[in-house]
Design an enzyme around this catalytic site. Structure first.
Site, short mmCIF file in Angstrom:
data_model
loop_
_atom_site.label_atom_id
_atom_site.label_comp_id
_atom_site.label_asym_id
_atom_site.label_seq_id
_atom_site.Cartn_x
_atom_site.Cartn_y
_atom_site.Cartn_z
N THR A 135 0.82 -1.21 0.00
CA THR A 135 0.00 0.00 0.00
C THR A 135 0.86 1.26 0.00
O THR A 135 2.01 1.24 0.45
CB THR A 135 -0.88 -0.01 1.27
OG1 THR A 135 -1.42 1.29 1.49
CG2 THR A 135 -0.08 -0.36 2.52
N ASP A 136 0.28 2.37 -0.45
CA ASP A 136 1.01 3.65 -0.39
C ASP A 136 1.10 4.16 1.05
O ASP A 136 1.86 5.07 1.35
CB ASP A 136 0.35 4.72 -1.29
CG ASP A 136 -1.11 5.01 -0.94
OD1 ASP A 136 -1.66 4.38 -0.01
OD2 ASP A 136 -1.71 5.88 -1.61
N GLU A 137 0.31 3.55 1.97
CA GLU A 137 0.27 4.07 3.34
C GLU A 137 1.61 3.88 4.07
O GLU A 137 1.86 4.53 5.07
CB GLU A 137 -0.90 3.44 4.12
CG GLU A 137 -2.21 3.68 3.39
CD GLU A 137 -3.46 3.31 4.16
OE1 GLU A 137 -3.42 3.25 5.39
OE2 GLU A 137 -4.49 3.08 3.50
N TYR A 183 -1.69 -0.65 10.93
CA TYR A 183 -1.83 -1.31 9.62
C TYR A 183 -0.62 -1.02 8.74
O TYR A 183 0.03 -1.93 8.23
CB TYR A 183 -3.12 -0.86 8.93
CG TYR A 183 -3.17 -1.17 7.44
CD1 TYR A 183 -3.18 -2.48 6.99
CD2 TYR A 183 -3.20 -0.14 6.50
CE1 TYR A 183 -3.21 -2.78 5.63
CE2 TYR A 183 -3.24 -0.43 5.13
CZ TYR A 183 -3.24 -1.75 4.70
OH TYR A 183 -3.27 -2.03 3.36
N LYS A 187 2.37 -3.46 7.23
CA LYS A 187 2.64 -3.62 5.79
C LYS A 187 4.07 -3.21 5.48
O LYS A 187 4.75 -3.87 4.68
CB LYS A 187 1.66 -2.79 4.96
CG LYS A 187 0.22 -3.27 4.96
CD LYS A 187 0.02 -4.64 4.35
CE LYS A 187 0.19 -4.69 2.84
NZ LYS A 187 -0.16 -6.03 2.30
P1 NAD Z 1 -9.48 -7.54 2.12
O1 NAD Z 1 -9.48 -7.30 3.58
O2 NAD Z 1 -10.72 -7.29 1.33
O3 NAD Z 1 -9.06 -9.05 1.83
C1 NAD Z 1 -8.04 -9.70 2.51
C2 NAD Z 1 -8.17 -11.21 2.28
O4 NAD Z 1 -7.09 -11.85 3.00
C3 NAD Z 1 -9.47 -11.80 2.82
O5 NAD Z 1 -10.04 -12.67 1.86
C4 NAD Z 1 -9.04 -12.57 4.06
O6 NAD Z 1 -9.85 -13.71 4.34
C5 NAD Z 1 -7.61 -12.96 3.70
N1 NAD Z 1 -6.78 -13.20 4.90
C6 NAD Z 1 -6.67 -12.39 6.00
N2 NAD Z 1 -5.84 -12.96 6.90
C7 NAD Z 1 -5.40 -14.13 6.35
C8 NAD Z 1 -4.52 -15.15 6.78
N3 NAD Z 1 -3.91 -15.09 7.99
N4 NAD Z 1 -4.28 -16.20 5.95
C9 NAD Z 1 -4.89 -16.28 4.75
N5 NAD Z 1 -5.76 -15.35 4.30
C10 NAD Z 1 -6.01 -14.28 5.08
O7 NAD Z 1 -8.27 -6.70 1.57
P2 NAD Z 1 -8.08 -5.95 0.16
O8 NAD Z 1 -8.60 -4.58 0.27
O9 NAD Z 1 -8.54 -6.83 -0.94
O10 NAD Z 1 -6.49 -5.85 0.11
C11 NAD Z 1 -5.70 -6.88 -0.44
C12 NAD Z 1 -4.24 -6.52 -0.35
O11 NAD Z 1 -4.00 -5.30 -1.04
C13 NAD Z 1 -3.74 -6.30 1.08
O12 NAD Z 1 -2.44 -6.83 1.19
C14 NAD Z 1 -3.73 -4.79 1.23
O13 NAD Z 1 -2.75 -4.38 2.16
C15 NAD Z 1 -3.38 -4.36 -0.18
N6 NAD Z 1 -3.87 -3.03 -0.59
C16 NAD Z 1 -5.20 -2.70 -0.43
C17 NAD Z 1 -5.64 -1.45 -0.86
C18 NAD Z 1 -7.10 -1.06 -0.76
O14 NAD Z 1 -7.45 0.09 -1.04
N7 NAD Z 1 -8.00 -1.96 -0.41
C19 NAD Z 1 -4.75 -0.54 -1.43
C20 NAD Z 1 -3.40 -0.91 -1.57
C21 NAD Z 1 -2.98 -2.16 -1.15
P1 TYD Z 2 -10.73 3.85 4.36
O1 TYD Z 2 -11.70 3.44 3.32
O2 TYD Z 2 -10.81 3.21 5.71
O3 TYD Z 2 -9.28 3.71 3.73
P2 TYD Z 2 -7.82 4.20 4.32
O4 TYD Z 2 -7.99 4.58 5.74
O5 TYD Z 2 -7.00 2.97 4.17
O6 TYD Z 2 -7.40 5.34 3.45
O7 TYD Z 2 -10.90 5.42 4.59
C1 TYD Z 2 -10.75 6.35 3.53
C2 TYD Z 2 -10.84 7.75 4.11
O8 TYD Z 2 -12.17 7.96 4.61
C3 TYD Z 2 -9.93 7.97 5.29
O9 TYD Z 2 -9.44 9.33 5.24
C4 TYD Z 2 -10.81 7.80 6.50
C5 TYD Z 2 -12.17 8.27 6.00
N1 TYD Z 2 -13.35 7.59 6.60
C6 TYD Z 2 -14.40 8.34 7.15
O10 TYD Z 2 -14.37 9.59 7.17
N2 TYD Z 2 -15.47 7.68 7.67
C7 TYD Z 2 -15.55 6.31 7.68
O11 TYD Z 2 -16.54 5.75 8.18
C8 TYD Z 2 -14.47 5.55 7.10
C9 TYD Z 2 -14.49 4.06 7.09
C10 TYD Z 2 -13.39 6.25 6.57
#
Ligand code: NAD
Ligand code: TYD
Length: 377
Positions: A135-137, A183, A187
Site C-alpha cells: 500500500t502507499d500508506e 496497519y 505492511k
Molecule cells: P481484504 O481485507 O478485502 O481481503 C483480505 C483477504 O485476505 C481476505 O479474503 C481474508 O480472508 C484474507 N486473509 C486475511 N488474513 C489471512 C490469513 N492469515 N491467511 C490467509 N488469508 C487471510 O483486503 P483488500 O482490500 O482486498 O487488500 C488486499 C491486499 O491489497 C492487502 O495486502 C492490502 O494491504 C493491499 N492493498 C489494499 C488497498 C485497498 O485500497 N484496499 C490498497 C493498496 C494495497
Molecule cells: P478507508 O476506506 O478506511 O481507507 P484508508 O484509511 O486505508 O485510506 O478510509 C478512507 C478515508 O475515509 C480515510 O481518510 C478515513 C475516512 N473515513 C471516514 O471519514 N469515515 C468512515 O466511516 C471511514 C471508514 C473512513
C-alpha cells in the site's frame, strides 16, 4: 506456458478481481487461491469462476508455516501473488496484534515456504516470482498544501479535473518509509521482509505500492461501500474529523490489470507505485457518492446529504496520500482506464444490483462490530 500460481487473499476484495482476471485470461495457468476466509474473505465473490478447471480454492492461514510448505510443494507453485492481509486501518487501531500476526508473520511464513521449495528444485529460482502487494500508506502522510485546489502537476486521462492535486509532493518509489498506523507499520514491515529475502537469499521478489481502491466486492467497512450501504438504508454517514483528508482513488479492475502487467513484465527486485492521479478530499468524494446513489434510487438529488454526521477523527489520521505512478506508466505502459465519475457510477450500480450480497455480509458479526464502532447507529 503452463504455470502454477498461488494467489493469497483471493476471497477478499482486490484478490477476487485478480483471481477472476487470471483464471479467465490464462487457461493454461493453474490458479490456486489460498485464503483463511476471515470476516473479509467471501467465496461468494468468486461464484462465476468457482467451477473452472484451472481454479482451486484452499482454505489456510498464511501464518501456518507447515501448511504453507505443504501447499506450495503440493501444487508445485512457481509464482506467488500475495494479497492476504488484515487491511482495515480502524481495526488495526483496535487490535494491532492480529495485524502483526497476519501481515508480518504470515508474509514471512509464505516467503520462507516458497524459498525452501524453490531452493529444493534443480532449476531453483529460474522462472519464479514472489510478488507482494502493498500500500502507499507505508510512505506516511503528505501535507495538504493547497486546500483550495491547484493545477495538478501530473494528469492522465483518468483524472477528470485539473484541480484534483492537493499538494506539490507525491509518493514516488524512492520516498522513505514512514508508516503511522498499526496497519501501515505491519505492511511496511512485510515489505522489508520481502526485499530482505531478495537481498539476502537472491530470491526473485517484487513489491508494488498502490493507492486506495474502490469498486465491486469491497467489504462495507471501507469508506465508499460503507457509505453506499448507509445511504441506501438511510443510516448516518460518519465523516471523520472535518472530512478534509485526501486519498487517491483507483478502480479495482485497474489495479488488477496493473498486477497482471507487473507479474508478467515487471523487473525482479523493483518497486512500482500504482495510483490513479485521482485525489479527492473525503467530503467532496462523499458528495459525489451521495449524488449518484440518490439519482439511481430515484430520490431528490442530494437528499441524503442530511445523513452526513461529523464524528471524532480517527487516531493518527494521515492527511493526504498521493501516488506518482509515472514509472509504471512509462516502463510498462499501464494506465488507469476509467474516469472517476464512471468508476463511481459502475460501483454504485453494482452495490444496488447486489443487495443480497450486501445484506448477507452486513448481518451477524459485522453488525456487532459496527454497532461497537459507532455506538449502535
Ligand atoms: P481484504 O481485507 O478485502 O481481503 C483480505 C483477504 O485476505 C481476505 O479474503 C481474508 O480472508 C484474507 N486473509 C486475511 N488474513 C489471512 C490469513 N492469515 N491467511 C490467509 N488469508 C487471510 O483486503 P483488500 O482490500 O482486498 O487488500 C488486499 C491486499 O491489497 C492487502 O495486502 C492490502 O494491504 C493491499 N492493498 C489494499 C488497498 C485497498 O485500497 N484496499 C490498497 C493498496 C494495497
Ligand atoms: P478507508 O476506506 O478506511 O481507507 P484508508 O484509511 O486505508 O485510506 O478510509 C478512507 C478515508 O475515509 C480515510 O481518510 C478515513 C475516512 N473515513 C471516514 O471519514 N469515515 C468512515 O466511516 C471511514 C471508514 C473512513
Amino acid at each position: 506456458m503452463k504455470r502454477n500460481i498461488l494467489i493469497t487473499g483471493g476471497a477478499g476484495f482486490i484478490g477476487s478481481h485478480v483471481v477472476r482476471l487470471f483464471v479467465n485470461k490464462y487457461p493454461d495457468y493453474h490458479i490456486v487461491n489460498l485464503d483463511k476466509l476471515t470476516y473479509a474473505g467471501n467465496l461468494a465473490n468468486l461464484k462465476d469462476i468457482e467451477n473452472k478447471e484451472n481454479y482451486t480454492f484452499v482454505k489456510a492461514d498464511i501464518a501456518d508455516l507447515d501448511e504453507m510448505r505443504r501447499i506450495i510443494t503440493e501444487y508445485k507453485i512457481d509464482g506467488v501473488i500475495h494479497l492476504a492481509a488484515e487491511s482495515h486501518v480502524d481495526r488495526s487501531i483496535k487490535d494491532p496484534f492480529t495485524f502483526a500476526r497476519t501481515n508480518v508473520m504470515g508474509t514471512l511464513a509464505l516467503l520462507q515456504a516458497a524459498k525452501e521449495y524453490w531452493e529444493s528444485l534443480p532449476e531453483k529460482y529460474e522462472g519464479k516470482l514472489f510478488y507482494h502487494i502493498s500500500t502507499d500508506e507505508v510512505y506516511g502522510a503528505l501535507e495538504l498544501t493547497h486546500p483550495e485546489g491547484v493545477e495538478a502537476p501530473f494528469t492522465t486521462k483518468a483524472s477528470s479535473k485539473d484541480d484534483m492535486a492537493y499538494g506539490e509532493e507525491f509518493f514516488t518509489e524512492t520516498t522513505k518509509y514512514n508508516p503511522h498506523s498499526p496497519y501501515s507499520a505491519s505492511k511496511a514491515s512485510s515489505d522489508h521482509f520481502v526485499r530482505a529475502y531478495h537481498d539476502t537469499y537472491g530470491m526473485p521478489t517484487l513489491v508494488t505500492n498502490c493507492s486506495n481502491n474502490y469498486g465491486p466486492y469491497q467489504f462495507p467497512e471501507k469508506l465508499i461501500p460503507l457509505f453506499i450501504n448507509n445511504i441506501r438504508k438511510g443510516k448516518p454517514l460518519p465523516v471523520y474529523g472535518k472530512g478534509e483528508n485526501v486519498r487517491d482513488w483507483l478502480f479495482v479492475e485497474d489495479h488488477a490489470r496493473a498486477i497482471d502487467v507487473i507479474f508478467h513484465n515487471g523487473k525482479v527486485a523493483e518497486t512500482y507505485n500504482i495510483g490513479g492521479f485521482n485525489e479527492w478530499k473525503n467530503i467532496d468524494l462523499i458528495k459525489v457518492v451521495i449524488k449518484t446513489v440518490d439519482r439511481l434510487l430515484g430520490r431528490p438529488e442530494g437528499e441524503s446529504e442530511k445523513l452526513i454526521t461529523y464524528v471524532p477523527d480517527r487516531l493518527g489520521h494521515d492527511m493526504r496520500y498521493a501516488i506518482d505512478s509515472r514509472k509504471l506508466q512509462s516502463e510498462l505502459g499501464w494506465e488507469p482506464s476509467l474516469q472517476f465519475e464512471e468508476g463511481i457510477e459502475k460501483t454504485v450500480r453494482w452495490y444496488l444490483d447486489n443487495e443480497p450480497w450486501l445484506d448477507n455480509i452486513t448481518s451477524g458479526a459485522y453488525e456487532r462490530y459496527y454497532a461497537d464502532m459507532y455506538g449502535g447507529k
